[in-house]
Design an enzyme around this catalytic site. Structure first.
Site, PDB file in Angstrom:
ATOM      1  N   PRO A 105       9.160   0.451  -6.817  1.00  0.00           N
ATOM      2  CG  PRO A 105       9.652   2.683  -6.402  1.00  0.00           C
ATOM      3  CD  PRO A 105       9.571   1.671  -7.510  1.00  0.00           C
ATOM      4  CD  GLU A 106       6.864  -4.880  -4.298  1.00  0.00           C
ATOM      5  OE1 GLU A 106       6.089  -5.443  -3.502  1.00  0.00           O
ATOM      6  OE2 GLU A 106       7.829  -5.463  -4.833  1.00  0.00           O
TER       7      GLU A 106
END
Length: 272
Positions: free
Chosen positions: A2-3
């Site tokens: 996840p960014e």
């Protein structure tokens, strides 16, 4: 992994459900390597605390607890928070349960157990947070700041975008998409980009990330929102994961190279 847009999505979706809630009980189903503390110490520190705020710094979720304590969580590859009603038994990959009362359960799930949690009495004393660079959507990421970061290195521009000590929150997916939109080849050395190209990259960073947040992030493998639904930005990816497919601009085939052990996707015709 996840960014920034995925973590921001989680923060926005979790907030209405956890702010003001008391952590009545914590159950740990697997502590290592997620927790740096012994399970008993972690439980003692967190139970009976009230969640007064939930914020994000780069890819970290920060639970603000009262009395003053901060729970910092990095999801890494497969970590996620899910909101559940009362459960009798944990799921196969449930690692921690936070009981919030009235049969509300905040579940931390992590298939590969790479996620990390730490406690801090002040956010400013966290070594991990202190090493982070500018927030991409903040005013700090401006032309002056970006010029300095580019001028101090001859590394490829994609590596600079993913360097968390320079710009915090951009990962592999968005770095590829940003450079495609900006028309910059990922192997170009940051130091030799001209001022107009640097300005274009900054504008594109903000544009891409805002759109990804609006669409609740990108689900290409493991990311799920708090209701276990997928994000939607994957439907708008131009190059990431599309090796051998035609470029949406010029129809030449998207190529893949490996930079710093990470896949990079780009169009050899549109990116210079």
């Amino acid at each position: 992994m996840p960014e920034l847009p995925e973590v921001e999505t989680l923060v926005r979706e979790l907030k209405p459900h956890v702010i003001g809630k008391t952590i009545h009980k914590v159950i740990i189903y697997r502590s290592l390597p997620i927790l740096p503390l012994k399970p008993g110490k972690f439980i003692q520190s967190v139970e009976s605390k009230i969640i007064v705020d939930l914020t994000r710094r780069a890819k970290y979720l920060i639970f603000h607890l009262k009395p003053e304590l901060y729970l910092l969580t990095h999801l890494r590859m497969t970590g996620k928070f899910l909101l559940k009603n009362h459960l009798k038994l944990p799921g196969k990959y449930h690692r921690l349960w936070f009981h919030l009362g009235k049969q509300k359960l905040l579940v931390f799930e992590d298939v590969r157990c790479l996620g990390k949690m730490e406690l801090a009495t002040k956010v400013t004393i966290s070594q991990k947070l202190s090493r982070l660079g500018a927030e991409p959507l903040s005013k700090k990421l401006n032309i002056s700041y970006f010029h300095k970061r580019c001028n101090e290195t001859i590394r490829p521009i994609k590596a600079v975008l993913m360097d968390q000590s320079k710009i915090a929150g951009i990962g592999n997916i968005y770095a590829s998409e940003i450079l495609f939109k900006a028309g910059i080849h990922p192997e170009r050395q940051a130091k030799f980009l001209n001022p107009l190209e640097r300005k274009q990259i900054i504008q594109t960073i903000k544009l891409i990330l805002k759109k990804a947040i609006q669409l609740q992030g990108t689900t290409v493998s493991d990311f799920r929102r708090v209701d276990d639904k997928s994000g939607r930005f994957q439907n708008f990816l131009n190059v990431y994961g599309k090796v051998g497919q035609p470029c949406p601009k010029c129809a030449q085939l998207i190529q893949r190279i490996v930079q710093y052990q990470r896949s990079t996707f780009f169009c050899p015709h549109c990116q210079h």
